[in-house]
Design an enzyme around this catalytic site. Structure first.
Site, PDB file in Angstrom:
ATOM      1  N   LYS A  82      19.409 -17.786 -92.224  1.00 25.60           N
ATOM      2  CA  LYS A  82      19.703 -19.026 -91.515  1.00 25.60           C
ATOM      3  C   LYS A  82      18.909 -19.114 -90.202  1.00 25.60           C
ATOM      4  CE  LYS A  82      22.705 -20.625 -94.459  1.00 25.60           C
ATOM      5  NZ  LYS A  82      22.270 -20.032 -95.727  1.00 25.60           N
TER       6      LYS A  82
HETATM    7  C1  LIG Z   1      25.095 -24.953 -97.639  1.00 26.48           C
HETATM    8  C2  LIG Z   1      25.710 -23.581 -97.531  1.00 26.48           C
HETATM    9  N1  LIG Z   1      27.033 -23.469 -97.537  1.00 26.48           N
HETATM   10  C3  LIG Z   1      27.636 -22.272 -97.429  1.00 26.48           C
HETATM   11  C4  LIG Z   1      26.907 -21.111 -97.298  1.00 26.48           C
HETATM   12  C5  LIG Z   1      27.629 -19.798 -97.229  1.00 26.48           C
HETATM   13  O1  LIG Z   1      27.311 -19.053 -96.103  1.00 26.48           O
HETATM   14  P1  LIG Z   1      27.387 -17.451 -96.158  1.00 26.48           P
HETATM   15  O2  LIG Z   1      26.185 -16.958 -96.874  1.00 26.48           O
HETATM   16  O3  LIG Z   1      27.394 -17.066 -94.710  1.00 26.48           O
HETATM   17  O4  LIG Z   1      28.654 -17.106 -96.832  1.00 26.48           O
HETATM   18  C6  LIG Z   1      25.519 -21.179 -97.275  1.00 26.48           C
HETATM   19  C7  LIG Z   1      24.706 -19.956 -97.121  1.00 26.48           C
HETATM   20  O5  LIG Z   1      23.966 -19.521 -97.883  1.00 26.48           O
HETATM   21  C8  LIG Z   1      24.895 -22.450 -97.405  1.00 26.48           C
HETATM   22  O6  LIG Z   1      23.565 -22.563 -97.409  1.00 26.48           O
END
Ligand SMILES: Cc1ncc(COP(=O)(O)O)c(C=O)c1O
Length: 437
Positions: free
Chosen positions: A248
């Site tokens: 990210k």
């Molecule tokens: C649009 C979206 N929602 C939710 C997530 C979930 O985040 P995490 O990987 O921190 O669980 C991500 C991450 O990949 C994402 O890109």
């Protein structure tokens, strides 16, 4: 740009005007940057002697690259950042405070200052944060949650994990985000929440979404996992969800996320779910029936703080690279070969997404790799309602999302990350132009 009396917070809107002012030759030293930690490296960069926009915001390499990778992991963190992270880890290790510890409060305070939010609950991932927020918003068995079908699987998985049922809503073909005018048709007596996604770092039309949600009295949760640094994040919703995974715009060195809100009682409910259902500030005394073990680790919070210093600088670099793509590729859009994303001030360019108009997207992707050694990607290759799972087969066989489905066949992501060099970006564009022309 803001007047001299106001300091820039450096979220997307201000970075947008900052870049244009710098490109117009305004002196970088005149920019008054807010003192939040996220702005530290941007401030240092702009205030150095002989600031030069091209030399200081774009990366160069001596030779022309033989290949371009889409997202080379070892270049998502710079050597300077590695040094900062090592210092942070050195600080934490001898204390033994790997899970709970003092860095968590500082991390939350810095995110709150950046986003101008009253409550930040830092979690073990964006997915965990989203499950908890949905639970705290009252989503339970059989409740419907309206969401797009072109997000990362984490979005629908959070809804399912909370006991809810995803109801897929079509998107705007230009922004790739939920189309507000499609929401009303998705609302039923069972609708418990609307969950728009800031896809590729672009803020959905939250004002229009909030208007419909208010009319029907339905809470909105923003999946802003891809858009840390976007302006007005969480302004028109119950809360926004962030992810700090290493891919990210602000990554830790592991998994982490957050819920941000201005609503104190919702914040308390989230905190209880985030740690075993325990009453706040009471040791091991349960208030909720159950809860998760989903608080951020102190070690990741310390690392997140070390990396946060670079956020606004990195977001400005992303914007500058996106701006370069737009400038150089505009004539190919004018000729009807591709469609570019819109250059707006409400996005942080997590990914750069074009649509292939002249030709087959998959062939363009393959040919760019085969003949030019340029890697592109597709986020996400399978739409939620086209996954081959028992749930989809049972419940979503007849789901039709014409815009989502048509855009999905055309879209392609070009490499864009802060360390991408001008030479690499030029090679990507040469490859694309050669293949689509
Ligand atoms: C649009 C979206 N929602 C939710 C997530 C979930 O985040 P995490 O990987 O921190 O669980 C991500 C991450 O990949 C994402 O890109």
């Amino acid at each position: 740009m803001k007047t001299a009396s106001e300091n820039l917070t450096c979220t997307s809107k201000e970075l947008f005007f900052l870049l244009h002012d710098l490109k117009d030759g305004k002196p970088a030293g005149d920019c008054r940057i807010d003192d939040t930690l996220a702005n530290q490296k941007l401030k240092e960069t702009l205030q150095q002697d002989k600031f030069d926009i091209t030399a200081n915001l774009l990366n160069r390499m001596d030779t022309s690259p033989s290949r371009v990778d889409f997202l080379p992991l070892h270049r998502l963190i710079t050597e300077e950042e590695v040094e900062d992270v090592i210092e942070a880890v050195k600080d934490v290790l001898p204390t033994g405070q790997f899970t709970s510890g003092s860095y968590i409060g500082v991390f939350k305070a810095e995110i709150a200052a950046l986003l101008r939010k009253n409550h930040v609950m830092a979690s073990s991932s964006g997915t965990d944060a989203m499950i908890i927020a949905l639970k705290a918003a009252g989503v339970g068995q059989g409740d419907e949650v309206i969401m797009p079908a072109n997000s990362f699987a984490a979005t629908e998985n959070a809804v399912l994990a909370a006991g809810g049922t995803p109801v897929f809503c079509d998107i705007d073909p230009d922004t790739f985000c939920m189309e507000p005018s499609e929401i009303e048709a998705c609302i039923t007596m069972k609708t418990k929440c609307i969950l728009p996604v800031h896809l590729y770092g672009k803020r959905p039309d939250m004002e229009a979404i909030a208007q419909i949600a208010d009319e029907f009295g339905i809470p909105v949760i923003e999946d802003a996992c891809q858009s840390i640094g976007v302006s007005n994040l969480g302004k028109n919703s119950l809360c926004a969800i962030l992810s700090f995974n290493p891919y990210k715009n602000l990554g830790t060195c592991g998994k982490a996320g957050a819920i941000v809100t201005d609503n104190p009682s919702f914040a308390s409910a989230c905190m209880e779910y985030m740690y075993h259902g325990f009453e706040l500030n009471q040791k091991n005394k349960k208030k909720a029936d159950y809860g998760f073990n989903a608080k951020i680790d102190n070690l990741q919070a310390a690392i997140g703080l070390a990396r946060m210093k670079y956020l606004s600088l990195n977001n400005l670099k992303r914007l500058y690279l996106a701006d370069r793509y737009m400038t150089h590729l505009q004539q190919y859009e004018d000729r009807g070969l591709i469609k570019l994303p819109q250059m707006t001030d409400d996005q942080v360019w997590h990914l750069f997404t074009i649509k292939i108009i002249n030709g087959n997207r998959d062939q363009v992707k393959d040919m760019m790799l085969k003949f030019h050694h340029v890697q592109t990607d597709i986020y996400y290759p399978i739409l939620s309602h086209h996954q081959n799972t028992p749930l989809v087969k049972a419940n979503y066989q007849h789901t039709s999302l014409p815009v989502t489905e048509s855009v999905h066949k055309q879209m392609l992501q070009l490499p864009l990350y802060p360390a991408l060099t001008v030479e690499e970006q030029d090679k990507v564009m040469e490859a694309l132009i050669d293949v689509v022309s």
